[in-house]
Design a protein around this motif. Structure first.
Motif, PDB file in Angstrom:
ATOM      1  N   ALA A  37       4.546 -14.579 -11.159  1.00 47.67           N
ATOM      2  CA  ALA A  37       4.463 -14.530  -9.702  1.00 47.67           C
ATOM      3  C   ALA A  37       3.206 -13.783  -9.280  1.00 47.67           C
ATOM      4  CB  ALA A  37       5.704 -13.845  -9.130  1.00 47.67           C
ATOM      5  N   PRO A  38       2.432 -14.340  -8.354  1.00 46.71           N
ATOM      6  CA  PRO A  38       1.204 -13.669  -7.914  1.00 46.71           C
ATOM      7  C   PRO A  38       1.506 -12.351  -7.215  1.00 46.71           C
ATOM      8  CG  PRO A  38       1.702 -15.538  -6.486  1.00 46.71           C
ATOM      9  CD  PRO A  38       2.658 -15.605  -7.639  1.00 46.71           C
ATOM     10  N   VAL A  39       0.584 -11.421  -7.315  1.00 46.25           N
ATOM     11  CA  VAL A  39       0.717 -10.131  -6.664  1.00 46.25           C
ATOM     12  C   VAL A  39      -0.339 -10.012  -5.584  1.00 46.25           C
ATOM     13  CG1 VAL A  39       1.718  -8.977  -8.657  1.00 46.25           C
ATOM     14  CG2 VAL A  39      -0.764  -9.061  -8.396  1.00 46.25           C
ATOM     15  N   ASN A  40      -0.066  -9.194  -4.591  1.00 45.43           N
ATOM     16  CA  ASN A  40      -1.030  -8.991  -3.516  1.00 45.43           C
ATOM     17  C   ASN A  40      -2.186  -8.118  -4.000  1.00 45.43           C
ATOM     18  OD1 ASN A  40       0.430 -10.449  -1.563  1.00 45.43           O
ATOM     19  ND2 ASN A  40       1.712  -8.664  -1.128  1.00 45.43           N
ATOM     20  N   PHE A  41      -3.366  -8.446  -3.543  1.00 46.17           N
ATOM     21  CA  PHE A  41      -4.562  -7.685  -3.938  1.00 46.17           C
ATOM     22  C   PHE A  41      -4.420  -6.219  -3.532  1.00 46.17           C
ATOM     23  CE2 PHE A  41      -8.942  -6.173  -3.283  1.00 46.17           C
ATOM     24  CZ  PHE A  41      -9.475  -6.454  -4.532  1.00 46.17           C
ATOM     25  N   SER A  42      -3.929  -5.976  -2.323  1.00 49.35           N
ATOM     26  CA  SER A  42      -3.803  -4.590  -1.844  1.00 49.35           C
ATOM     27  C   SER A  42      -2.811  -3.795  -2.686  1.00 49.35           C
ATOM     28  CB  SER A  42      -3.375  -4.579  -0.374  1.00 49.35           C
ATOM     29  OG  SER A  42      -2.116  -5.203  -0.203  1.00 49.35           O
ATOM     30  N   ASP A  43      -1.760  -4.466  -3.187  1.00 49.18           N
ATOM     31  CA  ASP A  43      -0.789  -3.775  -4.036  1.00 49.18           C
ATOM     32  C   ASP A  43      -1.433  -3.332  -5.358  1.00 49.18           C
ATOM     33  OD1 ASP A  43       1.227  -4.073  -2.182  1.00 49.18           O
ATOM     34  OD2 ASP A  43       2.019  -5.911  -3.083  1.00 49.18           O
TER      35      ASP A  43
ATOM     36  N   GLN B 187     -21.642  -8.337  -3.911  1.00 47.50           N
ATOM     37  CA  GLN B 187     -20.469  -8.703  -3.126  1.00 47.50           C
ATOM     38  C   GLN B 187     -19.544  -7.503  -2.964  1.00 47.50           C
ATOM     39  OE1 GLN B 187     -18.190 -11.958  -4.769  1.00 47.50           O
ATOM     40  NE2 GLN B 187     -16.682 -11.937  -3.126  1.00 47.50           N
ATOM     41  N   SER B 188     -19.267  -7.149  -1.734  1.00 41.13           N
ATOM     42  CA  SER B 188     -18.322  -6.068  -1.463  1.00 41.13           C
ATOM     43  C   SER B 188     -16.930  -6.647  -1.291  1.00 41.13           C
ATOM     44  CB  SER B 188     -18.734  -5.323  -0.191  1.00 41.13           C
ATOM     45  OG  SER B 188     -17.743  -4.371   0.156  1.00 41.13           O
ATOM     46  N   LEU B 189     -15.944  -5.949  -1.806  1.00 41.18           N
ATOM     47  CA  LEU B 189     -14.546  -6.362  -1.667  1.00 41.18           C
ATOM     48  C   LEU B 189     -13.872  -5.672  -0.483  1.00 41.18           C
ATOM     49  CD1 LEU B 189     -13.582  -6.222  -5.445  1.00 41.18           C
ATOM     50  CD2 LEU B 189     -14.219  -8.232  -4.112  1.00 41.18           C
ATOM     51  N   ILE B 190     -14.651  -4.953   0.296  1.00 40.01           N
ATOM     52  CA  ILE B 190     -14.127  -4.302   1.491  1.00 40.01           C
ATOM     53  C   ILE B 190     -14.205  -5.288   2.654  1.00 40.01           C
ATOM     54  CG2 ILE B 190     -14.405  -2.381   3.105  1.00 40.01           C
ATOM     55  CD1 ILE B 190     -15.830  -0.867   0.845  1.00 40.01           C
TER      56      ILE B 190
ATOM     57  N   ALA C 199     -10.988   7.216   7.615  1.00 43.63           N
ATOM     58  CA  ALA C 199      -9.918   7.799   6.807  1.00 43.63           C
ATOM     59  C   ALA C 199      -9.475   6.846   5.696  1.00 43.63           C
ATOM     60  CB  ALA C 199      -8.722   8.143   7.684  1.00 43.63           C
ATOM     61  N   VAL C 200      -9.325   7.371   4.485  1.00 45.07           N
ATOM     62  CA  VAL C 200      -8.860   6.569   3.359  1.00 45.07           C
ATOM     63  C   VAL C 200      -7.465   6.024   3.635  1.00 45.07           C
ATOM     64  CG1 VAL C 200      -8.275   6.591   0.914  1.00 45.07           C
ATOM     65  CG2 VAL C 200     -10.247   7.884   1.738  1.00 45.07           C
ATOM     66  N   SER C 201      -6.597   6.866   4.206  1.00 46.54           N
ATOM     67  CA  SER C 201      -5.218   6.453   4.469  1.00 46.54           C
ATOM     68  C   SER C 201      -5.162   5.266   5.419  1.00 46.54           C
ATOM     69  CB  SER C 201      -4.420   7.627   5.036  1.00 46.54           C
ATOM     70  OG  SER C 201      -5.025   8.114   6.227  1.00 46.54           O
ATOM     71  N   GLU C 202      -5.999   5.285   6.438  1.00 48.26           N
ATOM     72  CA  GLU C 202      -6.017   4.172   7.395  1.00 48.26           C
ATOM     73  C   GLU C 202      -6.538   2.899   6.727  1.00 48.26           C
ATOM     74  OE1 GLU C 202      -7.876   2.921  11.773  1.00 48.26           O
ATOM     75  OE2 GLU C 202      -8.361   4.875  10.876  1.00 48.26           O
ATOM     76  N   PHE C 203      -7.566   3.043   5.902  1.00 47.27           N
ATOM     77  CA  PHE C 203      -8.098   1.884   5.184  1.00 47.27           C
ATOM     78  C   PHE C 203      -7.032   1.261   4.298  1.00 47.27           C
ATOM     79  CE2 PHE C 203      -9.812   0.328   1.136  1.00 47.27           C
ATOM     80  CZ  PHE C 203     -10.552  -0.761   1.593  1.00 47.27           C
ATOM     81  N   MET C 204      -6.337   2.095   3.524  1.00 45.03           N
ATOM     82  CA  MET C 204      -5.307   1.576   2.625  1.00 45.03           C
ATOM     83  C   MET C 204      -4.158   0.942   3.392  1.00 45.03           C
ATOM     84  SD  MET C 204      -6.542   2.081  -0.358  1.00 45.03           S
ATOM     85  CE  MET C 204      -5.107   1.739  -1.393  1.00 45.03           C
TER      86      MET C 204
ATOM     87  N   TYR D 137      -5.509  -8.271   4.877  1.00 45.81           N
ATOM     88  CA  TYR D 137      -6.564  -9.177   4.415  1.00 45.81           C
ATOM     89  C   TYR D 137      -6.255  -9.747   3.028  1.00 45.81           C
ATOM     90  CZ  TYR D 137      -8.874  -7.109   8.367  1.00 45.81           C
ATOM     91  OH  TYR D 137      -9.174  -6.696   9.642  1.00 45.81           O
ATOM     92  N   ASP D 138      -4.980  -9.618   2.602  1.00 40.57           N
ATOM     93  CA  ASP D 138      -4.577 -10.175   1.302  1.00 40.57           C
ATOM     94  C   ASP D 138      -4.716 -11.692   1.263  1.00 40.57           C
ATOM     95  OD1 ASP D 138      -4.031  -7.838  -0.065  1.00 40.57           O
ATOM     96  OD2 ASP D 138      -1.926  -7.774   0.578  1.00 40.57           O
ATOM     97  N   GLY D 139      -4.557 -12.329   2.416  1.00 40.28           N
ATOM     98  CA  GLY D 139      -4.562 -13.794   2.460  1.00 40.28           C
ATOM     99  C   GLY D 139      -5.843 -14.402   1.914  1.00 40.28           C
ATOM    100  N   LYS D 140      -6.977 -13.838   2.275  1.00 43.98           N
ATOM    101  CA  LYS D 140      -8.251 -14.400   1.828  1.00 43.98           C
ATOM    102  C   LYS D 140      -8.420 -14.272   0.319  1.00 43.98           C
ATOM    103  CE  LYS D 140     -13.190 -14.391   2.836  1.00 43.98           C
ATOM    104  NZ  LYS D 140     -14.280 -13.835   3.677  1.00 43.98           N
ATOM    105  N   MET D 141      -8.043 -13.109  -0.234  1.00 44.43           N
ATOM    106  CA  MET D 141      -8.151 -12.933  -1.675  1.00 44.43           C
ATOM    107  C   MET D 141      -7.172 -13.851  -2.411  1.00 44.43           C
ATOM    108  SD  MET D 141     -10.567 -10.916  -2.565  1.00 44.43           S
ATOM    109  CE  MET D 141     -10.112 -10.571  -4.253  1.00 44.43           C
ATOM    110  N   GLU D 142      -5.994 -14.052  -1.824  1.00 40.01           N
ATOM    111  CA  GLU D 142      -5.021 -14.945  -2.445  1.00 40.01           C
ATOM    112  C   GLU D 142      -5.529 -16.385  -2.446  1.00 40.01           C
ATOM    113  OE1 GLU D 142      -1.970 -16.851  -4.223  1.00 40.01           O
ATOM    114  OE2 GLU D 142      -2.539 -14.745  -4.284  1.00 40.01           O
ATOM    115  N   GLU D 143      -6.194 -16.771  -1.386  1.00 46.01           N
ATOM    116  CA  GLU D 143      -6.772 -18.117  -1.316  1.00 46.01           C
ATOM    117  C   GLU D 143      -7.811 -18.312  -2.419  1.00 46.01           C
ATOM    118  OE1 GLU D 143      -9.489 -20.757   1.786  1.00 46.01           O
ATOM    119  OE2 GLU D 143      -8.338 -19.046   2.530  1.00 46.01           O
TER     120      GLU D 143
END
Length: 373
Positions: free
Chosen positions: A198-204, A252-255, A264-269, A275-281
């Motif tokens: 099963a695919p996993v989310n990039f952010s996870d 290429q930046s992955l941000i 803030a790092v917490s807000e970014f995370m 934005y997981d959808g684009k990486m999943e595509e």
């Protein structure tokens, strides 16, 4: 007769601490390594008489020392210049200021061993001031000191020494291709696999890497691709390209662009999952072709590509060595005239304080063999 060298260590964090512990554990008695300085940003242990510092409780002694004074790069150079024995500066920092003084150290006969990528991947002018000739990629430094930086690319893996040997022996480097970030290696090995699960989310995956300590405290320092770009700059220069800087070619930046200005790092995370959808595509398209995604640096000297150096996501089929990579391993393939279609491949742990310290220590041992008295 036992020979001796003095060792000055700047940077006593994870890598610095591992280096000191490994230095203390050396079994060889052919050369004595006298540590005369241990410094971090606000503290320092300095032997004013150049006698060896006691290392049994060095960490506690450093913590209890007075705030460092007189240890600017210039003052450090003045102190080391007066060493009665040949001296090796071990720079375990990522300091630009210290890197810019390397030419001064070398001209004074101070040798340097370092994992500091910034010293070798910043502006081309600093590179040229470090080495005797832009065309002499066997990397003989200017001045009387020796300069070793194996750990700048691949930590303890023999990457720098390999490309130097290839060039020095007259081989022609045609292409270099590699996964040189342990962090991004782990992230993409987890995110895009051949297992069919099963695919996993990039952010996870990014979150998991952060929890495991694989990323910097701010994961954006890994996701922006600059660490890989710095390593590619070093390899490209050693291969013969006058790369101006680590930002002078496509990286290429992955941000996600909308998240670039978040402080803030917490807000970014917290917002990264949006934005997981684009990486999943991107992952799904590769899977349809029977391929996986990897974050790769490429150097092309064949003349077939208009872009000589680039960093970003690439697709690989199951038969490619990059596709079967595990964990946070690094892998680098050298395509040369002598090796033909079958590249010389170096693979293994390319990150972590212990292996990085080992790479630095290996450089110290090589320098000591040349300079110890």
């Amino acid at each position: 007769m036992v020979r001796s060298v003095n060792v000055a260590i700047v940077g006593a964090g994870l890598v610095g601490s591992a280096f000191i512990n490994q230095l203390q554990s050396l079994r060889s008695h052919a050369i004595t390594y006298n540590v005369i300085l241990i410094a971090r940003s606000t503290k320092a242990l300095v032997s004013k008489s150049y006698a060896p510092l006691p290392l049994a409780n060095w960490s506690q002694d450093l913590a209890a020392s007075s705030p460092a004074s007189g240890l600017s790069p210039g003052d450090l150079a003045a102190y080391l210049e007066k060493s009665p024995l040949p001296v090796i500066l071990v720079d375990n920092t990522s300091s630009d200021a210290l890197a810019k003084v390397y030419p001064v150290f070398l001209s004074q006969g101070v040798s340097i061993a370092t994992p500091n990528k910034k010293a070798f991947s910043s502006e081309l002018g600093l590179w040229n001031s470090l080495f005797s000739s832009a065309a002499n990629f066997a990397a003989e430094p200017k001045g009387k000191g020796f300069l070793y930086h194996e750990a700048t690319v691949g930590a303890g893996l023999p990457v720098i020494s390999t490309i130097k040997d290839l060039v020095a022996t007259g081989d022609e480097v045609v292409k270099v291709e590699g996964i040189v970030s342990g962090t991004l290696s782990y992230i993409f090995n987890e995110f895009s696999t051949l297992s069919g699960g099963a695919p996993v989310n990039f952010s996870d995956v990014v979150n998991k890497a952060k929890e495991l300590g694989y990323t910097e405290p701010d994961p954006r320092e890994d996701l922006n691709g600059l660490d890989v770009a710095r390593k590619l700059t070093i390899l490209a220069r050693l291969a013969g390209l006058d790369v101006q800087s680590a930002t002078s070619f496509p990286v290429q930046s992955l941000i996600p662009r909308p998240l670039e200005e978040i402080e803030a790092v917490s807000e970014f995370m917290a917002k990264l999952p949006e934005y997981d959808g684009k990486m999943e595509e991107t992952r799904a398209k590769a899977a349809e072709e029977g391929k996986v995604l990897r974050f790769v640096g490429k150097i092309d000297l064949s003349g077939e590509s208009a872009q000589k150096v680039k960093v970003g996501i690439e697709k690989y089929d199951a038969a490619h060595p990059f596709a079967s990579l595990k964990g946070s391993d690094n892998v680098i393939a050298f395509y040369t005239k002598r090796y033909g279609k079958n590249p010389l491949i170096i693979q293994g742990a390319g990150a972590g304080s212990e292996v990085t310290a080992m790479g630095v220590l290996g450089d110290v041992l090589k320098i000591a063999e040349r300079v110890a008295k």
